[in-house]
Design an enzyme around this catalytic site. Structure first.
Site, PDB file in Angstrom:
ATOM      1  N   ASP A  86      41.249  16.083 -47.194  1.00 46.56           N
ATOM      2  CA  ASP A  86      40.359  14.956 -47.488  1.00 46.56           C
ATOM      3  C   ASP A  86      40.334  14.607 -48.964  1.00 46.56           C
ATOM      4  OD1 ASP A  86      39.240  16.140 -44.810  1.00 46.56           O
ATOM      5  OD2 ASP A  86      38.628  14.045 -44.972  1.00 46.56           O
ATOM      6  N   GLN A 108      36.983  18.011 -33.197  1.00 39.63           N
ATOM      7  CA  GLN A 108      38.134  17.111 -33.400  1.00 39.63           C
ATOM      8  C   GLN A 108      39.429  17.757 -32.918  1.00 39.63           C
ATOM      9  OE1 GLN A 108      35.739  17.690 -35.636  1.00 39.63           O
ATOM     10  NE2 GLN A 108      35.391  15.982 -37.026  1.00 39.63           N
ATOM     11  N   LYS A 118      38.427  19.807 -43.426  1.00 42.25           N
ATOM     12  CA  LYS A 118      37.379  20.088 -42.454  1.00 42.25           C
ATOM     13  C   LYS A 118      36.840  21.515 -42.559  1.00 42.25           C
ATOM     14  CE  LYS A 118      35.799  17.916 -40.228  1.00 42.25           C
ATOM     15  NZ  LYS A 118      34.504  17.290 -40.595  1.00 42.25           N
TER      16      LYS A 118
HETATM   17  O1  MRU Z   1      35.178  14.632 -40.404  1.00 46.01           O
HETATM   18  P1  MRU Z   1      36.584  14.158 -40.144  1.00 46.01           P
HETATM   19  O2  MRU Z   1      36.957  14.187 -38.708  1.00 46.01           O
HETATM   20  O3  MRU Z   1      36.836  12.816 -40.784  1.00 46.01           O
HETATM   21  O4  MRU Z   1      37.503  15.215 -40.894  1.00 46.01           O
HETATM   22  C1  MRU Z   1      38.877  15.003 -40.881  1.00 46.01           C
HETATM   23  C2  MRU Z   1      39.652  16.071 -41.558  1.00 46.01           C
HETATM   24  O5  MRU Z   1      39.125  16.994 -42.126  1.00 46.01           O
HETATM   25  C3  MRU Z   1      41.151  15.900 -41.573  1.00 46.01           C
HETATM   26  O6  MRU Z   1      41.784  17.131 -41.529  1.00 46.01           O
HETATM   27  C4  MRU Z   1      41.557  15.183 -42.861  1.00 46.01           C
HETATM   28  O7  MRU Z   1      40.818  14.005 -43.019  1.00 46.01           O
HETATM   29  C5  MRU Z   1      42.994  14.880 -42.897  1.00 46.01           C
HETATM   30  S1  MRU Z   1      43.407  13.538 -41.841  1.00 46.01           S
HETATM   31  C6  MRU Z   1      45.065  13.191 -41.975  1.00 46.01           C
END
Ligand code: MRU
Length: 361
Positions: free
Chosen positions: A249, A208, A260
């Site tokens: 999250d 990502q 993440k």
């Molecule tokens: O697996 P993902 O791509 O949904 O993980 C996203 C993250 O860990 C982001 O850092 C988190 O959701 C914050 S988004 C503003």
């Protein structure tokens, strides 16, 4: 799945609703970025569920907004029935969407809100419920946009001109309705005329950081350098980073923060190099029902994301794999949490509760 190609130089919003109660949810298929910016149209709740599960839409706040619209899509099949069957369908759709991903609390926050609105309405028709739920999903989206702008404004105060900053995963406009959380801090500082140099961790296994964060920053003309996750220690040791800002999250009542996988390691590295580590997240990401991060459910994902990333075998057949998608950074490693209500510092339960309640009275 129905898709719409867009001009390569103009990307549509992360997600948007098209039409009235009989409309559909359009979202950028983030699995195709940065090579291709393509929207998919979600006309049934199964398509929304699959889009969340497979990270076509991802990032905690964006998952929440998508799920809210997912309820509207899922309700369309019940609009000719009576109120009782319409409300039963709302419950069924909410329960179903809640199974898509376990960690980001914004998903459950949005679904709970939609469910409550439908049940508190005392509606006279299924159409009235559908109309009210669409308005609520639109309100959730609009609030997310406002919260992200406020996070950017508060966070920008913490950064100085000329600093090197590091981020992990993607907490940008793609992870929210617009503008982001961690990246909002960089965007707002940039708009204030501060020159930053951003180091973006590529973020194994799904990249990502490389695919989304590097792309977003580049699009906005912000100076960005991509590094492999394993390079962060060396980059810090060389004195290139003066602050770390990441998204979240789920944040427990004591400030422990799930984000993440790899975030916890970055926080430890930041502590070892005496670099402030900040979390940027809206109030919808707090889960005050959990005393600490120990209770945060951690999503386990398909081993093939590690052994066959992006279609190519990168490990021997039959190898054992562990693939947690998130980790928990203890509050003691977090200098401050930047939310739309302001900067929470120190990061402890009393300060969190005080700050959130002050704004949500
Ligand atoms: O697996 P993902 O791509 O949904 O993980 C996203 C993250 O860990 C982001 O850092 C988190 O959701 C914050 S988004 C503003």
């Amino acid at each position: 799945m129905e898709t719409t190609a867009t001009k390569s130089d103009v990307c549509p919003p992360t997600l948007r609703w098209q039409g009235g109660v009989d409309g559909c949810l359009l979202l950028i298929d983030q699995t195709l970025l940065p090579a291709e910016c393509r929207e998919i149209a979600c006309r049934d709740v199964e398509t929304v569920w699959e889009a969340i599960k497979s990270l076509r839409v991802r990032g905690a706040p964006a998952i929440g907004v998508a799920a809210a619209y997912g309820v509207c899509v899922g309700l369309q099949s019940a609009l000719s029935g009576d109120i009782a069957s319409c409300l039963a369908r709302v419950t069924q759709v909410c329960d179903y969407l809640a199974t898509s991903r376990p960690t980001a609390v914004n998903l459950f926050w949005a679904l709970k809100r939609m469910h409550r609105v439908a049940n508190d309405l005392n509606a006279r028709s299924a159409q009235e419920i559908a109309q009210r739920l669409l308005e609520e999903a639109q309100a959730i989206e609009a609030e997310d946009r406002r919260m992200c702008r406020a996070i950017g404004r508060h966070g920008a105060e913490l950064l100085r001109d000329g600093q090197g900053v590091l981020t992990h995963c993607n907490a940008g406009g793609l992870a929210t309705a617009d503008y982001g959380t961690a990246l909002a801090v960089f965007f707002a500082a940039h708009e204030d005329g501060k020159q930053l140099h951003v180091y973006a961790d590529e973020t194994r296994p799904l990249l990502q950081g490389a695919r989304l964060t590097a792309w977003e920053l580049q699009q906005r003309g912000i100076d960005v350098t991509l590094i492999c996750d394993s390079m962060a220690a060396q980059v810090m040791r060389e004195g290139r980073v003066q602050a770390v800002v990441v998204g979240a999250d789920r944040i427990a009542a004591n400030g422990d923060t799930a984000n993440k996988i790899g975030t916890y390691g970055v926080a430890l590295l930041a502590a070892a190099h005496d670099i402030p580590f900040y979390v940027a997240a809206p109030s919808s990401t707090f889960d005050l029902s959990l005393a600490s991060g120990d209770a945060i459910p951690i999503e386990q994902r398909d081993p093939r994301e590690i052994t066959h990333g992006f279609g190519r075998a990168t490990a021997p057949e039959g190898i054992g794999v562990y693939n947690p998608a998130f980790d928990v950074t203890p509050a003691r490693l977090i200098r401050a949490i930047i939310c739309e209500c302001g900067v929470i510092q120190p990061v402890d339960e009393a300060t969190i509760r005080r700050t959130l309640h002050l704004t949500h009275r």
